[in-house]
Design a protein around this motif. Structure first.
Motif, PDB file in Angstrom:
ATOM      1  N   ARG B  93       5.861  10.654  -4.511  1.00 44.65           N
ATOM      2  CA  ARG B  93       5.758  11.021  -3.313  1.00 44.65           C
ATOM      3  C   ARG B  93       6.554  10.789  -2.109  1.00 44.65           C
ATOM      4  O   ARG B  93       7.522   9.983  -2.222  1.00 44.65           O
ATOM      5  CB  ARG B  93       4.273  10.613  -2.776  1.00 44.65           C
ATOM      6  N   ALA B  94       6.514  11.571  -1.090  1.00 46.68           N
ATOM      7  CA  ALA B  94       7.500  11.330  -0.047  1.00 46.68           C
ATOM      8  C   ALA B  94       7.450  10.280   0.781  1.00 46.68           C
ATOM      9  O   ALA B  94       8.270   9.788   1.659  1.00 46.68           O
ATOM     10  CB  ALA B  94       7.625  12.987   0.828  1.00 46.68           C
ATOM     11  N   LYS B  95       6.164   9.767   1.018  1.00 47.43           N
ATOM     12  CA  LYS B  95       5.737   8.986   2.069  1.00 47.43           C
ATOM     13  C   LYS B  95       5.072   7.601   1.069  1.00 47.43           C
ATOM     14  O   LYS B  95       4.005   7.921   0.645  1.00 47.43           O
ATOM     15  CB  LYS B  95       4.881   9.177   3.028  1.00 47.43           C
ATOM     16  N   LEU B  96       5.800   6.459   1.154  1.00 47.75           N
ATOM     17  CA  LEU B  96       4.950   5.447   0.222  1.00 47.75           C
ATOM     18  C   LEU B  96       3.997   4.634   1.011  1.00 47.75           C
ATOM     19  O   LEU B  96       4.147   3.032   0.907  1.00 47.75           O
ATOM     20  CB  LEU B  96       6.162   4.858  -0.482  1.00 47.75           C
ATOM     21  N   TYR B  97       3.056   5.294   1.661  1.00 41.71           N
ATOM     22  CA  TYR B  97       2.068   4.174   2.471  1.00 41.71           C
ATOM     23  C   TYR B  97       1.277   3.550   1.767  1.00 41.71           C
ATOM     24  O   TYR B  97       0.806   2.484   1.744  1.00 41.71           O
ATOM     25  CB  TYR B  97       1.315   5.157   3.424  1.00 41.71           C
ATOM     26  N   TYR B  98       1.183   3.986   0.409  1.00 40.20           N
ATOM     27  CA  TYR B  98       0.245   3.329  -0.448  1.00 40.20           C
ATOM     28  C   TYR B  98       0.814   1.690  -0.676  1.00 40.20           C
ATOM     29  O   TYR B  98       0.077   0.877  -1.337  1.00 40.20           O
ATOM     30  CB  TYR B  98       0.081   4.128  -2.097  1.00 40.20           C
ATOM     31  N   LEU B  99       2.146   1.492  -0.475  1.00 39.40           N
ATOM     32  CA  LEU B  99       2.623   0.060  -0.926  1.00 39.40           C
ATOM     33  C   LEU B  99       1.862  -0.886   0.080  1.00 39.40           C
ATOM     34  O   LEU B  99       1.871  -1.994  -0.131  1.00 39.40           O
ATOM     35  CB  LEU B  99       3.925   0.126  -0.531  1.00 39.40           C
ATOM     36  N   ARG B 100       1.287  -0.353   1.231  1.00 40.83           N
ATOM     37  CA  ARG B 100       0.537  -1.618   2.362  1.00 40.83           C
ATOM     38  C   ARG B 100      -0.478  -1.765   1.623  1.00 40.83           C
ATOM     39  O   ARG B 100      -0.911  -3.038   1.945  1.00 40.83           O
ATOM     40  CB  ARG B 100       0.107  -0.799   3.470  1.00 40.83           C
ATOM     41  N   GLN B 101      -1.077  -1.123   0.814  1.00 46.80           N
ATOM     42  CA  GLN B 101      -2.400  -1.703  -0.045  1.00 46.80           C
ATOM     43  C   GLN B 101      -2.109  -2.521  -1.332  1.00 46.80           C
ATOM     44  O   GLN B 101      -2.977  -3.066  -2.028  1.00 46.80           O
ATOM     45  CB  GLN B 101      -3.123  -0.502  -0.394  1.00 46.80           C
ATOM     46  N   ARG B 102      -0.743  -2.521  -1.559  1.00 47.80           N
ATOM     47  CA  ARG B 102      -0.420  -3.286  -2.893  1.00 47.80           C
ATOM     48  C   ARG B 102       0.177  -4.691  -2.625  1.00 47.80           C
ATOM     49  O   ARG B 102       1.105  -4.536  -1.520  1.00 47.80           O
ATOM     50  CB  ARG B 102       0.148  -2.342  -3.844  1.00 47.80           C
ATOM     51  N   SER B 103       0.299  -5.529  -3.592  1.00 49.37           N
ATOM     52  CA  SER B 103       1.358  -6.567  -3.439  1.00 49.37           C
ATOM     53  C   SER B 103       1.750  -6.957  -4.824  1.00 49.37           C
ATOM     54  O   SER B 103       1.008  -6.768  -5.779  1.00 49.37           O
ATOM     55  CB  SER B 103       0.621  -7.843  -2.701  1.00 49.37           C
ATOM     56  N   GLY B 104       2.603  -7.857  -4.958  1.00 51.10           N
ATOM     57  CA  GLY B 104       3.055  -8.441  -6.170  1.00 51.10           C
ATOM     58  C   GLY B 104       3.626  -7.577  -7.270  1.00 51.10           C
ATOM     59  O   GLY B 104       3.945  -6.622  -6.766  1.00 51.10           O
ATOM     60  N   LYS B 105       2.987  -7.638  -8.360  1.00 53.51           N
ATOM     61  CA  LYS B 105       3.659  -6.617  -9.503  1.00 53.51           C
ATOM     62  C   LYS B 105       2.968  -4.954  -9.111  1.00 53.51           C
ATOM     63  O   LYS B 105       3.839  -4.330  -9.626  1.00 53.51           O
ATOM     64  CB  LYS B 105       2.877  -6.959 -10.723  1.00 53.51           C
ATOM     65  N   LYS B 106       1.933  -5.011  -8.610  1.00 52.38           N
ATOM     66  CA  LYS B 106       1.624  -3.562  -8.381  1.00 52.38           C
ATOM     67  C   LYS B 106       2.570  -3.052  -7.309  1.00 52.38           C
ATOM     68  O   LYS B 106       2.499  -1.561  -7.388  1.00 52.38           O
ATOM     69  CB  LYS B 106       0.311  -3.559  -7.787  1.00 52.38           C
ATOM     70  N   ALA B 107       3.195  -3.674  -6.603  1.00 53.43           N
ATOM     71  CA  ALA B 107       3.869  -2.881  -5.501  1.00 53.43           C
ATOM     72  C   ALA B 107       5.356  -2.701  -5.907  1.00 53.43           C
ATOM     73  O   ALA B 107       6.314  -2.422  -5.040  1.00 53.43           O
ATOM     74  CB  ALA B 107       3.952  -3.985  -4.239  1.00 53.43           C
ATOM     75  N   ARG B 108       5.578  -2.688  -7.408  1.00 50.53           N
ATOM     76  CA  ARG B 108       7.071  -2.535  -7.822  1.00 50.53           C
ATOM     77  C   ARG B 108       7.426  -0.897  -7.905  1.00 50.53           C
ATOM     78  O   ARG B 108       6.157  -0.201  -7.952  1.00 50.53           O
ATOM     79  CB  ARG B 108       7.202  -3.095  -9.330  1.00 50.53           C
ATOM     80  N   ILE B 109       8.440  -0.721  -7.646  1.00 44.88           N
ATOM     81  CA  ILE B 109       8.813   0.694  -7.771  1.00 44.88           C
ATOM     82  C   ILE B 109       9.991   0.848  -9.122  1.00 44.88           C
ATOM     83  O   ILE B 109      10.809   0.115  -9.247  1.00 44.88           O
ATOM     84  CB  ILE B 109       9.520   1.208  -6.527  1.00 44.88           C
ATOM     85  N   LYS B 110       9.694   1.826 -10.003  1.00 43.97           N
ATOM     86  CA  LYS B 110      10.519   2.175 -11.025  1.00 43.97           C
ATOM     87  C   LYS B 110      11.927   2.469 -10.684  1.00 43.97           C
ATOM     88  O   LYS B 110      11.971   3.402  -9.616  1.00 43.97           O
ATOM     89  CB  LYS B 110       9.813   3.275 -12.034  1.00 43.97           C
ATOM     90  N   GLU B 111      12.794   2.218 -11.345  1.00 40.86           N
ATOM     91  CA  GLU B 111      14.062   2.446 -11.151  1.00 40.86           C
ATOM     92  C   GLU B 111      14.592   3.790 -11.602  1.00 40.86           C
ATOM     93  O   GLU B 111      14.245   4.410 -12.653  1.00 40.86           O
ATOM     94  CB  GLU B 111      15.298   1.434 -11.666  1.00 40.86           C
TER      95      GLU B 111
END
Lengths: 221, 114
Positions: B93-111
């Protein structure tokens, strides 16, 4: 009052100053304005310079207006506006002369007069800045954006000036002391800091600031 | 051309680094401290880009001492000296606002493949 200009609001953007701070600006297509008439005490009872702005098709102009402009020897133009002169001021211009954005320079303070955006029939919150009702509990319902009471039992009438819903906007608004940020007479462009009343393509009148900068308060709070 | 576009073009940087939401970037920021000027670096994931012309901005999010910090930069500001892309991210997606709700391993982004 000194001479001003008639212009057209183009829109807003920002530019960066020398330190890299963004400055919000409004762009105005300022002039070129032609002098349509110079009014004198002898003939008209007061002194003023009438300016014309924006060339249009002659066919679209009413015959009296067309004749008025032809007398000054200028093209058919859409907007006419007078700028009053003080008793001491000399007009310094003659009918047919052209005024452009070079009338102002960077750093000048100007007043800009325009017609604000028409908002139609609006409620009391938008129109008068009322707060509305924060919560709707204790048995009240469907009462969120009302104005509340408009008076008491005593005077038996509503006091003048009480805010009520009604037509809002579309009125003449003056913004005072806007700073000129950029002037480009070649492109008839004027940029001022901050917002200007009205919509894009709305006509605005620009004059040197009437009151000047506000005195800086010495008592710091 | 529209006068506003024309004027904005004058203010814009000649070239801007190519980066997308999800990328890990280092923003080199010029900061004026009294008389002296120094460069500060803000490193984090690009959460989104918004606006156009000179007014384009981008949001960078990082987690600093366990606290999420988001900072919005003006892309064409002279204060933003350089944007260094450290890693390209693959996001959907264009806006990664979902990162705010996540932390640790779940907040990773694939390369993303280079």
């Amino acid at each position: 009052m000194a001479l001003g200009l008639i212009g057209k609001k183009l829109g807003m953007t920002h530019i960066f100053d020398s330190e890299g701070n963004p400055i919000p600006i409004t762009l105005i297509a300022a002039g070129p304005c032609k002098v349509a008439q110079v009014k004198s005490v002898k003939r008209d009872g007061y002194r003023a310079v009438q300016l014309a702005f924006e060339v249009m098709r002659e066919k679209r102009l009413s015959k009296p207006e067309g004749g008025h402009l032809r007398k000054a020897g200028i093209e058919p133009m859409r907007v006419l506006r007078e700028f009053r002169l003080d008793a001491s001021q000399q007009p310094e211009v003659a009918p047919g002369d052209t005024l452009d954005a070079s009338l102002f320079k960077v750093g000048d303070l100007v007043d800009i007069i325009g017609t604000s955006k028409g908002r139609g029939f609006t409620g009391v919150i938008k129109r008068h800045g009322f707060s509305g009702t924060a919560s709707n509990t204790h048995g009240s319902h469907e009462y969120f954006r009302h104005g509340g009471s408009i008076g008491g039992r005593f005077p038996q009438h509503v006091i003048k000036g009480v805010g009520m819903p009604g037509r809002y906007g579309g009125s003449r608004v003056t913004m005072q002391n806007l700073q000129v940020v950029d002037v480009r007479p070649a492109q008839n462009l004027l940029a001022v800091r901050g917002a200007v009343p009205g919509s894009r393509n709305g006509y605005v009148f620009i004059r040197p600031a009437k009151k000047g900068p506000a005195p800086t308060s010495t008592s710091g709070s | 051309m529209n006068v506003i576009d024309y004027l904005e073009k004058e203010q814009m940087k000649a070239s801007v680094e190519d980066f997308r939401p999800g990328d890990l970037v280092r923003v080199h920021l010029r900061i004026l401290e009294g008389e002296k000027e120094r460069v500060q670096v803000f490193e984090g994931n690009v959460v989104g880009r918004s606006g156009g012309g000179v007014r384009e901005t981008f949001t960078v999010r990082k987690v600093s001492y366990g606290i999420g910090v988001e900072r919005i930069f003006l892309l064409h500001s002279p204060r933003v000296e350089r944007i260094e892309v450290r890693r390209k991210g693959k996001v959907r997606r264009a806006k990664l606002y979902y990162l705010r709700q996540r932390s640790g391993k779940k907040a990773r982004i694939k390369e993303r493949d280079r």
